[in-house]
Design a protein around this motif. Sequence first.
Motif, mmCIF file in Angstrom:
data_model
loop_
_atom_site.group_PDB
_atom_site.id
_atom_site.type_symbol
_atom_site.label_atom_id
_atom_site.label_comp_id
_atom_site.label_asym_id
_atom_site.label_seq_id
_atom_site.Cartn_x
_atom_site.Cartn_y
_atom_site.Cartn_z
ATOM 1 N N ALA A 59 -12.930 -0.541 4.255
ATOM 2 C CA ALA A 59 -12.193 0.303 5.148
ATOM 3 C C ALA A 59 -11.467 1.293 4.521
ATOM 4 C CB ALA A 59 -11.225 -0.491 6.036
ATOM 5 N N ARG A 60 -11.394 2.646 4.715
ATOM 6 C CA ARG A 60 -10.488 3.745 4.516
ATOM 7 C C ARG A 60 -9.070 3.463 5.016
ATOM 8 N NH1 ARG A 60 -9.948 7.072 -0.087
ATOM 9 N NH2 ARG A 60 -9.243 8.989 0.679
ATOM 10 N N ALA A 61 -8.202 3.290 4.247
ATOM 11 C CA ALA A 61 -6.728 2.707 4.562
ATOM 12 C C ALA A 61 -5.724 3.686 4.238
ATOM 13 C CB ALA A 61 -6.540 1.374 4.168
ATOM 14 N N ARG A 62 -4.627 3.812 4.844
ATOM 15 C CA ARG A 62 -3.388 4.552 4.347
ATOM 16 C C ARG A 62 -2.253 3.807 4.392
ATOM 17 N NH1 ARG A 62 -0.581 6.971 8.578
ATOM 18 N NH2 ARG A 62 -2.457 6.768 10.010
ATOM 19 N N VAL A 63 -1.486 4.034 3.362
ATOM 20 C CA VAL A 63 -0.137 3.405 3.332
ATOM 21 C C VAL A 63 0.971 3.711 4.313
ATOM 22 C CG1 VAL A 63 1.722 2.981 1.716
ATOM 23 C CG2 VAL A 63 -0.499 3.251 0.876
ATOM 24 N N ILE A 64 1.532 2.715 4.803
ATOM 25 C CA ILE A 64 2.534 3.370 5.828
ATOM 26 C C ILE A 64 3.990 2.777 5.536
ATOM 27 C CG2 ILE A 64 0.937 3.416 7.754
ATOM 28 C CD1 ILE A 64 1.693 0.682 8.616
ATOM 29 N N ARG A 65 3.972 1.694 4.425
ATOM 30 C CA ARG A 65 5.292 1.309 4.038
ATOM 31 C C ARG A 65 5.043 0.404 2.928
ATOM 32 N NH1 ARG A 65 3.832 -2.367 7.947
ATOM 33 N NH2 ARG A 65 4.362 -4.661 7.315
ATOM 34 N N GLN A 66 6.026 0.258 1.973
ATOM 35 C CA GLN A 66 6.066 -0.524 0.796
ATOM 36 C C GLN A 66 6.860 -1.825 1.214
ATOM 37 O OE1 GLN A 66 4.705 0.365 -2.466
ATOM 38 N NE2 GLN A 66 4.962 -1.802 -2.991
ATOM 39 N N GLN A 67 6.500 -2.940 0.809
ATOM 40 C CA GLN A 67 7.318 -4.139 1.313
ATOM 41 C C GLN A 67 7.215 -5.166 0.133
ATOM 42 O OE1 GLN A 67 6.570 -5.996 5.215
ATOM 43 N NE2 GLN A 67 6.770 -7.857 4.283
ATOM 44 N N SER A 109 3.967 -5.847 -1.883
ATOM 45 C CA SER A 109 3.192 -5.637 -1.118
ATOM 46 C C SER A 109 3.190 -4.040 -0.363
ATOM 47 C CB SER A 109 2.757 -6.688 0.264
ATOM 48 O OG SER A 109 2.660 -7.998 -0.292
ATOM 49 N N VAL A 110 1.998 -3.739 0.182
ATOM 50 C CA VAL A 110 1.968 -2.483 0.924
ATOM 51 C C VAL A 110 1.286 -2.659 2.232
ATOM 52 C CG1 VAL A 110 2.131 -1.036 -0.851
ATOM 53 C CG2 VAL A 110 -0.150 -1.898 -0.037
ATOM 54 N N GLY A 111 2.103 -1.874 3.362
ATOM 55 C CA GLY A 111 1.434 -1.977 4.682
ATOM 56 C C GLY A 111 0.247 -1.068 4.731
ATOM 57 N N LEU A 112 -0.712 -1.342 5.235
ATOM 58 C CA LEU A 112 -2.009 -0.469 5.315
ATOM 59 C C LEU A 112 -2.535 -0.138 6.705
ATOM 60 C CD1 LEU A 112 -4.201 -1.510 2.110
ATOM 61 C CD2 LEU A 112 -2.657 0.487 2.311
ATOM 62 N N VAL A 113 -2.540 0.970 7.254
ATOM 63 C CA VAL A 113 -3.433 1.106 8.366
ATOM 64 C C VAL A 113 -4.859 1.525 8.229
ATOM 65 C CG1 VAL A 113 -2.669 3.361 8.803
ATOM 66 C CG2 VAL A 113 -3.324 2.241 10.671
ATOM 67 N N PHE A 114 -5.809 1.131 8.903
ATOM 68 C CA PHE A 114 -7.156 1.619 8.704
ATOM 69 C C PHE A 114 -7.440 2.673 9.497
ATOM 70 C CE2 PHE A 114 -7.987 -3.392 8.715
ATOM 71 C CZ PHE A 114 -7.626 -3.372 7.356
ATOM 72 N N ASP A 115 -7.653 3.739 8.723
ATOM 73 C CA ASP A 115 -8.059 5.081 9.374
ATOM 74 C C ASP A 115 -9.465 5.123 9.560
ATOM 75 O OD1 ASP A 115 -5.483 5.946 9.510
ATOM 76 O OD2 ASP A 115 -5.728 7.104 7.431
ATOM 77 N N GLY A 169 -4.885 -3.010 10.773
ATOM 78 C CA GLY A 169 -4.581 -2.716 9.302
ATOM 79 C C GLY A 169 -4.158 -4.196 8.891
ATOM 80 N N CYS A 170 -3.355 -3.878 7.644
ATOM 81 C CA CYS A 170 -2.974 -5.217 6.890
ATOM 82 C C CYS A 170 -2.013 -5.184 6.076
ATOM 83 C CB CYS A 170 -4.316 -5.841 5.905
ATOM 84 S SG CYS A 170 -4.612 -4.648 4.719
ATOM 85 N N LEU A 171 -1.435 -6.118 5.474
ATOM 86 C CA LEU A 171 -0.574 -6.270 4.408
ATOM 87 C C LEU A 171 -0.964 -6.575 3.321
ATOM 88 C CD1 LEU A 171 2.634 -6.044 3.922
ATOM 89 C CD2 LEU A 171 2.823 -8.213 4.108
ATOM 90 N N PHE A 172 -1.200 -5.610 2.253
ATOM 91 C CA PHE A 172 -1.768 -6.116 1.100
ATOM 92 C C PHE A 172 -0.874 -6.180 -0.254
ATOM 93 C CE2 PHE A 172 -4.519 -4.507 -2.641
ATOM 94 C CZ PHE A 172 -5.692 -5.133 -2.506
ATOM 95 N N ARG A 173 -1.085 -7.365 -0.934
ATOM 96 C CA ARG A 173 -0.250 -7.734 -1.928
ATOM 97 C C ARG A 173 -0.734 -7.033 -3.201
ATOM 98 N NH1 ARG A 173 0.251 -13.434 -1.687
ATOM 99 N NH2 ARG A 173 -1.513 -13.742 -3.204
ATOM 100 N N THR A 174 -0.039 -6.268 -3.914
ATOM 101 C CA THR A 174 -0.378 -5.746 -5.064
ATOM 102 C C THR A 174 0.513 -5.284 -6.096
ATOM 103 O OG1 THR A 174 -1.791 -3.551 -5.753
ATOM 104 C CG2 THR A 174 -0.482 -3.625 -3.730
ATOM 105 N N GLY A 175 0.209 -5.361 -7.444
ATOM 106 C CA GLY A 175 1.030 -4.759 -8.379
ATOM 107 C C GLY A 175 1.468 -3.148 -8.360
#
Length: 216
Positions: A178-186, A189-195, A149-155
Amino acid sequence: MRQATTQIQRRIASYVPPRAYAPRVRAALEGLGYQIIPVATRGRFEDDSWEPDLRIVDERHIDRIPVEDYLPRTPVLLLTGEARETWRDRRVVGSVIRPAMLKDLYPILQRALEDTPREAARAPAELPGRCTQSDRRWMGAVVSLSERGCLFRTGESLATDEQLNLIFPLPMGQMITARARVIRQQDQSVGLVFDNIARPAREAVARYVEERLATL
């Protein structure tokens, strides 16, 4: 209690030659906060006058490390010639086949030494990315990356469990989808896990992470 942060260096006593590790692995571990200390620089096998956080030992030489008839015992990670599940020595926390790869070593080190262990190593990044979700499209950046997964910076404001499609480039122009799912807001940025990510893409991400860590 040990804190789960790579800012605190763990001292790892390495009782194996450099060739027992895959290329770049020791440098990547150093980038993660694990100080790999060849035993030859600190004394013989029998020297227990210093206290490493963990010992990495060849299975053929486990009987040569200090006995430690006291608590707490120093965890031992074995490098082996073949897969094996159980060991009589209670200090053994896991085993990895030689030459040891980062993806195999890292989760064992995390479980043995950290309070909140991770399963996959992550590296800081600054990779432009694009997300799509139904008819929405927006840009952002991958600022921390692992093969899971990743941490993705986004508005954009995204809710937990929202799914999206993510595409971003690795150096040399390789595109990762990748198809990704949000696991947290930071913050922003949002934390994404690759499904869902293709195996070649996952392996390319793992190589990038290892190479990036080795240069930190």
